[in-house]
Structures are given as structure tokens and as C-alpha cells.
Scaffold this active site. Structure first.
Site, short mmCIF file in Angstrom:
data_model
loop_
_atom_site.label_atom_id
_atom_site.label_comp_id
_atom_site.label_asym_id
_atom_site.label_seq_id
_atom_site.Cartn_x
_atom_site.Cartn_y
_atom_site.Cartn_z
N TYR A 99 0.85 -1.20 0.00
CA TYR A 99 0.00 0.00 0.00
C TYR A 99 0.89 1.25 0.00
CZ TYR A 99 -3.67 3.23 1.60
OH TYR A 99 -4.55 4.28 1.72
N THR A 110 1.49 3.71 1.86
CA THR A 110 2.21 4.15 3.06
C THR A 110 3.27 3.15 3.52
OG1 THR A 110 0.58 3.12 4.53
CG2 THR A 110 0.20 5.43 3.90
N LYS A 111 3.36 2.01 2.86
CA LYS A 111 4.25 0.95 3.35
C LYS A 111 5.71 1.21 2.96
CE LYS A 111 1.03 -1.48 5.36
NZ LYS A 111 -0.15 -0.64 5.19
N ASN A 112 6.61 0.35 3.46
CA ASN A 112 8.05 0.57 3.25
C ASN A 112 8.46 0.48 1.79
OD1 ASN A 112 7.93 0.57 6.04
ND2 ASN A 112 9.88 -0.47 6.26
N MET A 113 7.71 -0.25 1.00
CA MET A 113 7.81 -0.20 -0.46
C MET A 113 6.38 -0.26 -0.98
SD MET A 113 8.99 -4.05 -1.63
CE MET A 113 8.24 -3.88 -3.26
#
Length: 408
Positions: free
Chosen positions: A199, A201-204
Site C-alpha cells: 500500500y 504508506t508501506k516501506n515499499m
């Protein structure tokens, strides 16, 4: 430069969002290439992304999906979870972890968490019944759950484990990457799937998207089948020169496939992931050092033998030392142009789960105590050191202004 006002001390000049993705020129060029190629849905770039991800994680099978939520649903369905079954889920998670259990017809059994905000062996064991079929640990904020006792418990009770690793891409447990086949080595006697999120907002990120990993050949085949309408293997190739118009529906599957446009982002985001994580860890150290002497809140617990990826940096307010509550604390930071969030509103406090399953405030005291006091601070690679310092200054200003003069 920040301005200063009489009503409040530090105010950042421009609003700092809680989270933003880091999208580079390589990702943009790859997306454009997909658009020009004509492959805008599932195609060769999805297969390439799956192969790259499997190599990075160290797993036998990686199955790309259009969301982590779809991945969780596919995993439970492939494991045969359905009506009359129970699945153990921590209440301190996003609603999707429990929602997918409901979608299968099973009952989510919501349980408390430990001091690190993750499931504990004790809370799981107390919730197991004859109807329990699976455990769904959530690797909260990117720090791994203590998985060895959870696997041992699952093996003892003949349960599957579906790990919600939405926060945990790139994290590890005792040197094993979350989702890797090496994790299976801790206990190979259980069906196990790990589900990741990409998603925004995730780290990738792939904008939306997810990935399921497993070492189980048969389970992987069932998940692939369910991902695209239950159509016979390699149905996506029917529009290629080597494909065929003919296909068979073997099970009533779902529409959960990832597109080549999403995979185009993922291919390059994955290559940058370790750098993203290192930046997050560096900024987390800045927060740790700056907040070491602050008595008005607790810093995140960091456990040994876990390579934390710092998807989130969550502080826990000591409300007995402040003259404001958590909501007011958040509003004060917003007034200083700092965006924040709360992870999460416990599932058992949502109206649907109270009305359908009878949960009430007071049922899970540890989760509730955590929820009432937590605030997630901005932490992402596109922040600058100056941005991090702005957050530190704003948090310091709020805690100083609303510090109780006398603490019993």
C-alpha cells in the site's frame, strides 16, 4: 524557517504529512513502458516481480495480488477456513485482518497483545478451542512477533499460521527474513503463509498491492488458482502468442490478481527497499536519542534478534504526566504542522464486531491501555533530517507546554 507564536512555541512553516511514498524515475519509466507495451493487467512484469521478490525474501513461492487484504483472504480460503471455524487475531491491527476471517464465514477470535504490541503465546493458548483452525500473528510496526513459540503452539494443536506481514517487508527474526523458507525451518510441521502489503504508506509500494509467500507447493498452487477466478493454470497467457483461448474454471475463485502497472513500480521499489529501511532506522535512532530523557511518553520497545524495519515509530503517552489526552496531543502537533496517526483503533471496539460478536470495551485491557495512549510519528525515507528535527522540536514543545508540574 519555523515561526514562533505567543500561544505555542515551535510551529513548522509547512505541514509535514504523516506518510508519503518515495517514487523514483526508474519506477516512472517502468510504468510508462508497461503502458506502451499494451500489458496493463497481469502479465510478464508481474511474473518478474514475483521472481525478484521470492529471491529477496528467500522463499519457494511468491504470489502477487492486488492488495494485502486479498492476500489474507486467499490464504485463509486456500487453507479451507470457513463456517464453523475460528481464527485467532490480535485486536491491535487494522480491521482487514479480522474482516477477511468474517468473509470466509469463520469467526475471528480477538485477543490481547504483549508489551511489544504483538501476540503472545499465552494469549493465543488461552483462546484456542476445538473450533480453532488458524492463528494470524501481525508483525506490528515492522518488528517480528516471537514466532518460535507460536509455531510450536500451532504444531501442537494442528493449526495453520497466516502471518500478517503488512508492516514487515524486509524485517527478520533471528536472522531469517519474515516470509522466507528459513522461517519454516523453525517448525516445518504446519501450513504457513506470509502476507505482505505494498500500500502507498508501506516501506515499499505498488500503490495498492500485496504478496503471499509460502514453502508449500500444494498450498501455493491453490492460492494461484484462487487469485484469478479459479481459472486453469497460466490463464493470463491466453492473450500471448504462446497462449490459448481455452481455459477451465476449476474452483469459484476471486479477482485478486496484481497488474503489470503495479508490478512495474514494485520491481524498482524492491531494489531500493534496503536503502529505504536503512533511512528509517537512522531516523528512528534520531528519535530514540532525542526522546531518551522525555518522561511524558515511552519510546518503542526494540527487542533483540529482530531486524526491525521501522514501518512505524509509535510512542506511548504517559497521560498521568500530561494535562491533555491523546486526541489533544495529536491536535497540538497538527497545530504545529506535524501530521500523525494512530495504529490502530482495536478491532473489538468497532461497532460491527461489538454488534455481531458481542465484544465490549473492557474485554481486552492490554490492547485498550495501549490504544488510549499511542501516537504514530512521521517516519519515511523522503523526509529530510530537518523534517525529523522539526518533529522532535514539535513533540518537545507539546510535552513541555502540557507537562504536569507535579506528578504523584
Amino acid at each position: 524557517m519555523p515561526s514562533r507564536t505567543k500561544s505555542r512555541g515551535y510551529v513548522r512553516e509547512k505541514f509535514l504529512p504523516f506518510a508519503l511514498p518515495s517514487i523514483g524515475e526508474e519506477e516512472i519509466a517502468e510504468v510508462v513502458d508497461s503502458l506502451r507495451s499494451g500489458w496493463v493487467t497481469t502479465g510478464p512484469k508481474v511474473k518478474r516481480f514475483e521472481a525478484d521478490f521470492a529471491e529477496y525474501i528467500g522463499c519457494s513461492h511468491a504470489i502477487a495480488l492486488n492488495s494485502c487484504t486479498a492476500g489474507l483472504h486467499i490464504a485463509l480460503t486456500a487453507l479451507g477456513i470457513g463456517p464453523g471455524h475460528e481464527v485467532i487475531v490480535p485486536s491491535l491491527t487494522f480491521c482487514s485482518t479480522a474482516n477477511v476471517v468474517v468473509h470466509t464465514g469463520a469467526r475471528p477470535v480477538l485477543v490481547d497483545v504483549g508489551e511489544d504490541f504483538n501476540l503472545t503465546q499465552e494469549d493465543i493458548e488461552a483462546a484456542i478451542t476445538q473450533r480453532t483452525k488458524a492463528i494470524m500473528p501481525v508483525h506490528y510496526s515492522g518488528q517480528a512477533c516471537d514466532m518460535k513459540p507460536i509455531y510450536e503452539l500451532a504444531a501442537r494443536h494442528n493449526l495453520a499460521v497466516v502471518e500478517d506481514a503488512a508492516h514487515a517487508v524486509g524485517s527478520s527474526y533471528y536472522g531469517c527474513k519474515i516470509g522466507s523458507d528459513a522461517m519454516e525451518g523453525l517448525n516445518s510441521n504446519i501450513p504457513r503463509v506470509t502476507v505482505f502489503s505494498f500500500y502507498g504508506t508501506k516501506n515499499m509500494t505498488t500503490a495498492e498491492g500485496g504478496m503471499n509467500t509460502t514453502a508449500d507447493d500444494e498450498l501455493a498452487e491453490r492460492m494461484r488458482l484462487l487469485t484469478l477466478h479459479g481459472m486453469s493454470r497460466d490463464a493470463w497467457k491466453r492473450y500471448t502468442g504462446s497462449g490459448s483461448w481455452y481455459y477451465e474454471v476449476l474452483v469459484p475463485g476471486f479477482k485478486s490478481n496484481m497488474t503489470d502497472i503495479q508490478a512495474a513500480l514494485g520491481i524498482h521499489q524492491l531494489r531500493r527497499l534496503d536503502g529505504f529501511i536503512e533511512t528509517r532506522r537512522r531516523y528512528a535512532r534520531m528519535y530514540d536519542e532525542a526522546f531518551a530523557g522525555v518522561a511524558e511518553f515511552e519510546r518503542p520497545i526494540r527487542l533483540p534478534n529482530r531486524a526491525h524495519n521501522y514501518h512505524l515509530y509509535v510512542i506511548r503517552l504517559r497521560l498521568d504526566r500530561l494535562s491533555i489526552d491523546r486526541s489533544e496531543f495529536i491536535e497540538e502537533l497538527k497545530a504545529r504542522n506535524i501530521g500523525t496517526s494512530v495504529h490502530f483503533i482495536p478491532v473489538h471496539l468497532h461497532p460491527f464486531y461489538q454488534e455481531r460478536f458481542g465484544y465490549r470495551r473492557g474485554d481486552l485491557p492490554k490492547v485498550e491501555s495501549i490504544y488510549d495512549r499511542i501516537v504514530s510519528l512521521p517516519l519515511y525515507p523522503s523526509m529530510t533530517r530537518s523534517d525529523v528535527e522539526n518533529v522532535i522540536n514539535a513533540v518537545g514543545d507539546v510535552t513541555t507546554q502540557f507537562r504536569l508540574s507535579r506528578v504523584a
